[in-house]
Write a protein that holds these residues in place. Structure first.
Motif, PDB file in Angstrom:
ATOM      1  N   TRP A 218       0.809  -1.228   0.000  1.00  0.00           N
ATOM      2  CA  TRP A 218       0.000   0.000   0.000  1.00  0.00           C
ATOM      3  C   TRP A 218       0.842   1.279   0.000  1.00  0.00           C
ATOM      4  O   TRP A 218       0.577   2.210  -0.758  1.00  0.00           O
ATOM      5  CB  TRP A 218      -1.012  -0.017   1.148  1.00  0.00           C
ATOM      6  CG  TRP A 218      -0.438   0.277   2.497  1.00  0.00           C
ATOM      7  CD1 TRP A 218       0.161  -0.597   3.344  1.00  0.00           C
ATOM      8  CD2 TRP A 218      -0.421   1.544   3.171  1.00  0.00           C
ATOM      9  NE1 TRP A 218       0.561   0.034   4.494  1.00  0.00           N
ATOM     10  CE2 TRP A 218       0.209   1.352   4.409  1.00  0.00           C
ATOM     11  CE3 TRP A 218      -0.880   2.822   2.836  1.00  0.00           C
ATOM     12  CZ2 TRP A 218       0.406   2.383   5.333  1.00  0.00           C
ATOM     13  CZ3 TRP A 218      -0.690   3.853   3.744  1.00  0.00           C
ATOM     14  CH2 TRP A 218      -0.061   3.632   4.977  1.00  0.00           C
ATOM     15  N   TYR A 248      -0.175   4.357  -6.808  1.00  0.00           N
ATOM     16  CA  TYR A 248      -1.335   4.956  -7.472  1.00  0.00           C
ATOM     17  C   TYR A 248      -1.255   4.861  -8.993  1.00  0.00           C
ATOM     18  O   TYR A 248      -2.252   4.514  -9.645  1.00  0.00           O
ATOM     19  CB  TYR A 248      -1.512   6.424  -7.070  1.00  0.00           C
ATOM     20  CG  TYR A 248      -2.533   7.116  -7.950  1.00  0.00           C
ATOM     21  CD1 TYR A 248      -3.895   6.896  -7.777  1.00  0.00           C
ATOM     22  CD2 TYR A 248      -2.128   7.938  -9.006  1.00  0.00           C
ATOM     23  CE1 TYR A 248      -4.835   7.491  -8.611  1.00  0.00           C
ATOM     24  CE2 TYR A 248      -3.052   8.531  -9.847  1.00  0.00           C
ATOM     25  CZ  TYR A 248      -4.405   8.301  -9.651  1.00  0.00           C
ATOM     26  OH  TYR A 248      -5.319   8.875 -10.501  1.00  0.00           O
ATOM     27  N   MET A 275     -11.025   1.881  -1.082  1.00  0.00           N
ATOM     28  CA  MET A 275     -10.416   3.089  -0.524  1.00  0.00           C
ATOM     29  C   MET A 275     -11.365   3.776   0.444  1.00  0.00           C
ATOM     30  O   MET A 275     -10.947   4.244   1.519  1.00  0.00           O
ATOM     31  CB  MET A 275     -10.011   4.036  -1.653  1.00  0.00           C
ATOM     32  CG  MET A 275      -8.964   3.476  -2.618  1.00  0.00           C
ATOM     33  SD  MET A 275      -7.455   2.901  -1.811  1.00  0.00           S
ATOM     34  CE  MET A 275      -6.907   4.397  -0.986  1.00  0.00           C
ATOM     35  N   THR A 283      -3.938   8.018   1.576  1.00  0.00           N
ATOM     36  CA  THR A 283      -3.881   8.057   0.114  1.00  0.00           C
ATOM     37  C   THR A 283      -2.643   8.793  -0.383  1.00  0.00           C
ATOM     38  O   THR A 283      -2.092   8.449  -1.431  1.00  0.00           O
ATOM     39  CB  THR A 283      -5.147   8.704  -0.465  1.00  0.00           C
ATOM     40  OG1 THR A 283      -5.342   9.985   0.143  1.00  0.00           O
ATOM     41  CG2 THR A 283      -6.367   7.833  -0.224  1.00  0.00           C
ATOM     42  N   PHE A 288      -1.836   8.943  -4.379  1.00  0.00           N
ATOM     43  CA  PHE A 288      -3.091   9.444  -4.933  1.00  0.00           C
ATOM     44  C   PHE A 288      -3.076  10.970  -4.938  1.00  0.00           C
ATOM     45  O   PHE A 288      -2.767  11.584  -3.913  1.00  0.00           O
ATOM     46  CB  PHE A 288      -4.280   8.979  -4.091  1.00  0.00           C
ATOM     47  CG  PHE A 288      -4.717   7.563  -4.345  1.00  0.00           C
ATOM     48  CD1 PHE A 288      -5.855   7.299  -5.089  1.00  0.00           C
ATOM     49  CD2 PHE A 288      -3.995   6.494  -3.830  1.00  0.00           C
ATOM     50  CE1 PHE A 288      -6.284   5.998  -5.304  1.00  0.00           C
ATOM     51  CE2 PHE A 288      -4.404   5.188  -4.046  1.00  0.00           C
ATOM     52  CZ  PHE A 288      -5.547   4.934  -4.797  1.00  0.00           C
ATOM     53  N   TRP A 292      -8.460  12.806  -6.925  1.00  0.00           N
ATOM     54  CA  TRP A 292      -8.438  11.683  -7.855  1.00  0.00           C
ATOM     55  C   TRP A 292      -9.830  11.178  -8.219  1.00  0.00           C
ATOM     56  O   TRP A 292     -10.085  10.792  -9.359  1.00  0.00           O
ATOM     57  CB  TRP A 292      -7.583  10.546  -7.287  1.00  0.00           C
ATOM     58  CG  TRP A 292      -8.145   9.828  -6.101  1.00  0.00           C
ATOM     59  CD1 TRP A 292      -8.102  10.235  -4.808  1.00  0.00           C
ATOM     60  CD2 TRP A 292      -8.837   8.574  -6.099  1.00  0.00           C
ATOM     61  NE1 TRP A 292      -8.706   9.319  -3.987  1.00  0.00           N
ATOM     62  CE2 TRP A 292      -9.162   8.274  -4.743  1.00  0.00           C
ATOM     63  CE3 TRP A 292      -9.185   7.659  -7.084  1.00  0.00           C
ATOM     64  CZ2 TRP A 292      -9.838   7.119  -4.375  1.00  0.00           C
ATOM     65  CZ3 TRP A 292      -9.850   6.494  -6.720  1.00  0.00           C
ATOM     66  CH2 TRP A 292     -10.181   6.234  -5.388  1.00  0.00           C
TER      67      TRP A 292
END
Length: 300
Positions: A218, A248, A275, A283, A288, A292
């Motif tokens: 992640w 991302y 998410m 994020t 991100f 987004w």
């Protein structure tokens, strides 16, 4: 420096994280997950909850940090990996098919084995050796049937090879093609330039290997980056060039590709839902951009 850290029982592991400020609401649950996931593996997921370590001591957890939060972040990462693996599977199968079809139609069923098609003889030799080793080890019915029925050519046609070749190997065969026109023809169904497709295949191999080995993903700093495409415009606008080392951009490209290879898929919706369900997943740490969800690529 000599390693002197002692082995700790699970009870001692719980005592250690509590002493450092983590709240453990249920020792029974914590014992279960420390046994079946492990302290060291979970440790990667509580790093974001740590304050800076004092000069002469261990990191202390931020006030209010709970073992349940760490576990929730771990579960989020697992679900993210499964979602990414689902997407890469479909992209990989598609790429195998496009590679095999183009070369079969242009050079014949076994033309892909001609060394003259490849730019670097040493890379070709390495790829060929690896491929034939995989063919020889294969117990797939279609490979066994070919070996039993045919002896000329010795090796199977490309459409059979495409069923057993790994994404990493396919990436090497694709990148080593001498003619730009061949690479471009394979990239055309995806609306991408061949340079981008070659870079992407290499990158997705790296990401796939992390997922296959259940690695943390992640907030990982990605070391095998992909080139950011300048076209099509819909994909370019979805990318975040400022965060090439985060996951991302991989998600944005996979969303775009699935729109081509699996039209009608709910994959992007499922990512958005994941998410939204995971407020602890920062994020920004994943690359991100702030807006987004408002981008056309994610307006699903």
């Amino acid at each position: 420096m000599k390693f002197t850290k002692p082995s700790l029982s699970i009870a001692e592991q719980i005592a250690r994280i509590e002493a450092r400020g983590m709240v453990v609401p249920d020792h029974g649950i914590a014992t279960h997950y420390l046994r079946h996931i492990s302290y060291y593996r979970l440790r990667a997921y509580w790093l974001p909850f740590e304050d800076a370590a004092p000069a002469d001591g261990e990191h202390i957890f931020k006030v209010g940090t709970s073992f349940d939060d760490v576990l929730a972040l771990y579960v989020f990462d697992r679900r993210l990996r499964l979602l990414i693996m689902d997407a890469i599977e479909r992209v990989e199968v598609s790429l195998r098919g496009c590679w095999a079809h183009h070369l079969a139609m242009k050079y014949g069923p076994h033309g892909y084995l001609d060394p003259a098609l490849y730019h670097h003889p040493d890379r070709y030799a390495q790829s060929f050796t690896t491929l034939i080793s995989e063919v020889d080890k294969s117990k797939d019915t279609f490979i066994l049937h070919y070996k039993q029925k045919y002896d000329d050519p010795q090796h199977p046609p490309i459409w059979m090879t495409a069923e057993i070749i790994s994404l990493g190997q396919l990436s090497m065969w694709l990148s080593n093609l001498k003619e730009r026109a061949d690479r471009q023809a394979i990239a055309k169904p995806y609306g991408l330039d061949q340079v981008i497709l070659v870079s992407l295949a290499h990158h997705l191999t790296y990401i796939r290997n992390i997922c296959a080995h259940h690695g943390r993903l992640w907030n990982k700093q990605v070391t095998v980056k992909m080139m950011v495409p300048n076209s099509p415009a819909s994909l370019k606008l979805a990318m975040n060039p400022a965060s090439q080392g985060r996951i991302y951009n991989t998600l944005a490209v996979l969303g775009y590709l699935l729109g081509i290879v699996a039209p009608g898929t709910r994959w992007r919706q499922e990512l958005i839902e994941l998410m939204d369900s995971s407020p602890l997943a920062d994020t920004a740490a994943m690359g991100f951009p702030p807006n987004w969800k408002n981008m056309p690529a994610w307006s699903v």
